[in-house]
Design a protein around this motif. Structure first.
Motif, PDB file in Angstrom:
ATOM      1  N   HIS A   1     -57.550  17.770 -37.041  1.00 27.02           N
ATOM      2  CA  HIS A   1     -56.930  16.474 -36.781  1.00 27.02           C
ATOM      3  C   HIS A   1     -56.170  15.992 -38.011  1.00 27.02           C
TER       4      HIS A   1
ATOM      5  N   GLU B   1     -51.260   8.562 -29.713  1.00 27.92           N
ATOM      6  CA  GLU B   1     -51.779   8.101 -30.994  1.00 27.92           C
ATOM      7  C   GLU B   1     -52.886   7.085 -30.742  1.00 27.92           C
TER       8      GLU B   1
ATOM      9  N   ASP C   1     -51.860  12.664 -32.341  1.00 24.66           N
ATOM     10  CA  ASP C   1     -51.924  13.757 -31.385  1.00 24.66           C
ATOM     11  C   ASP C   1     -50.495  14.142 -31.049  1.00 24.66           C
ATOM     12  N   SER C   2     -50.350  15.271 -30.392  1.00 23.50           N
ATOM     13  CA  SER C   2     -49.000  15.733 -30.065  1.00 23.50           C
ATOM     14  C   SER C   2     -48.281  14.799 -29.111  1.00 23.50           C
ATOM     15  N   ALA C   3     -49.037  14.140 -28.236  1.00 25.14           N
ATOM     16  CA  ALA C   3     -48.397  13.291 -27.222  1.00 25.14           C
ATOM     17  C   ALA C   3     -48.883  11.850 -27.255  1.00 25.14           C
TER      18      ALA C   3
END
Length: 405
Positions: free
Chosen positions: A129, A151, A147-149
């Motif tokens: 993380h 928050e 995160d990739s997609a």
């Protein structure tokens, strides 16, 4: 670079040992609210986040002087990025985060909000993380889990503590604990500074402390403080703290287990800036259409309150067996456990099944019970509801339970 000699060795005098203890008691300067945990005894595990990029040539310093440097550090303003990976030796949690959150809802813990910090705890128990952190004194802090997609952010601004989950568009709000008071559920050690302060509390006559050369972390020159237990039987192998040579701020914290292998705990800055963050960094207004849960208004059901009362009574009688790194906490949960899990557990079959999968059935003069293990903290829960926990081996827990009869 060869290790420097420590002035806190086996032959250190009592006065010097007291100076060390006094120094580390003053080490904490600010609190960054973020929720991190492991399954056993709220243990956190953070694996190496970044590699050292050189051994800078710095003036020699003793362990005592370096501890004092940490204690005198007055950094209250910073921003940066911390990379965290976790290796507690736990099985893949899969989708159990939602199950644990569901169990918390049934127990009244999260109030049904995915933005409550307590519902985010397990996300940092496994995997890698990245956290974006900022702080301006003890009453302004922000930690964002990227995160990739999506928050997730925890924001502490004055008397307000906010949690926001962009994925579900949910907001959690509660009153922040006052400065100087005990940490709340969102204030578990996670930054190198907080982890170092916890580790320095263990510096006593059962500990070897040396300066183990230098390193460069996040572009900063640092000394490496090496802390090693002198006792056998503990699961802790060694702790290394990279300390900024100018500010005294811990930049990286690494805990390796006695069993060897990858580090269990390592939190390190990849970027750090000691200038004052913009005031707007800590501003937060719930987005339009977001579901807002007021944590201060959430009340636990009577069944959960009863379980918490039983546990509180047990903790009032908490005892410590042994000393130093081999210390074991003993307390009574107030009720019998089912299959080794004490009453007052989650009440969620998926969660309880996961917890039981971590356990090994054991027997002894104390009766029978279950040992729940990570690579760092182990806990023995007897079938009559007593708990023995510590950073010690399974055999040490069984021996302590037998001796307590």
């Amino acid at each position: 670079m060869a290790p420097y000699e420590s002035d806190h060795s086996t032959n250190a005098g009592e006065a010097e040992a007291e100076d060390v203890r006094a120094g580390r008691r003053k080490a904490a300067r600010y609190v960054v609210p973020v929720a991190v945990m492991g399954v056993a005894a709220a243990t956190i595990g953070l694996v190496p986040a970044l590699a050292d990029s050189g051994d800078p040539d710095l003036p020699k310093i003793s362990a005592q002087q370096l501890i004092e440097k940490i204690a005198k550090s007055d950094v209250e303003q910073l921003s940066g990025t911390v990379k965290i990976s976790t290796d507690l030796g736990l099985p893949d949690l899969g989708g159990l985060e939602s199950s644990f959150a569901s169990g918390a809802v049934q127990g009244g813990g999260s109030g049904g909000s995915s933005a409550d910090p307590s519902s985010k705890l397990l996300e940092l128990a496994t995997g890698t993380h990245t956290l974006r952190v900022a702080a301006d004194g003890p009453d302004k802090a922000k930690v964002s889990l990227l995160d990739s997609a999506s928050e997730y952010s925890v924001i502490h601004n004055g008397t307000d503590l906010w949690g926001y989950d962009s994925k579900s568009n949910e907001v959690y709000h509660s009153t922040a604990p006052k400065s100087g008071t005990e940490k709340g559920q969102a204030d578990v050690p996670a930054t190198p500074q907080e982890l170092a302060d916890e580790a320095l509390k263990a510096v006593d006559d059962t500990t070897s402390v040396t300066v183990d050369g230098t390193a460069q972390v996040a572009g900063r020159d640092a000394y490496k403080l090496l802390i090693k237990p002198k006792q056998s039987g503990t699961t802790v192998g060694a702790i290394t703290i990279a300390v900024d040579s100018k500010t005294g701020l811990p930049l990286k914290f690494t805990l390796t287990p006695a069993s060897g292998g990858a580090a269990v705990v390592d939190a390190g800055f990849t970027k750090v800036d000691f200038s004052k963050p913009a005031a707007s960094t800590f501003d937060f207004t719930p987005p339009k259409g977001a579901k807002v849960t007021e944590g201060d208004d959430v009340k636990a059901p009577e069944s959960s309150q009863k379980s918490e009362e039983d546990l509180s009574k047990g903790l009032e009688g908490l005892k410590t067996i042994g000393e130093g790194w081999n210390a074991i906490a003993e307390f009574d949960t107030g009720g019998k456990g089912g299959a080794g899990v004490p009453s007052g557990s989650s009440g969620n079959s998926d969660v309880d099944g996961f917890l039981n999968s971590l356990g090994d059935q054991v027997t002894g003069e104390f009766g029978s019970g279950t040992v729940f293990s990570t690579r760092l903290v182990n806990a023995l829960i007897t079938d009559d509801g007593k708990v023995y926990a510590g950073a010690v081996t399974k055999d040490a827990l069984v021996k302590a339970a037998n001796a307590a009869q």
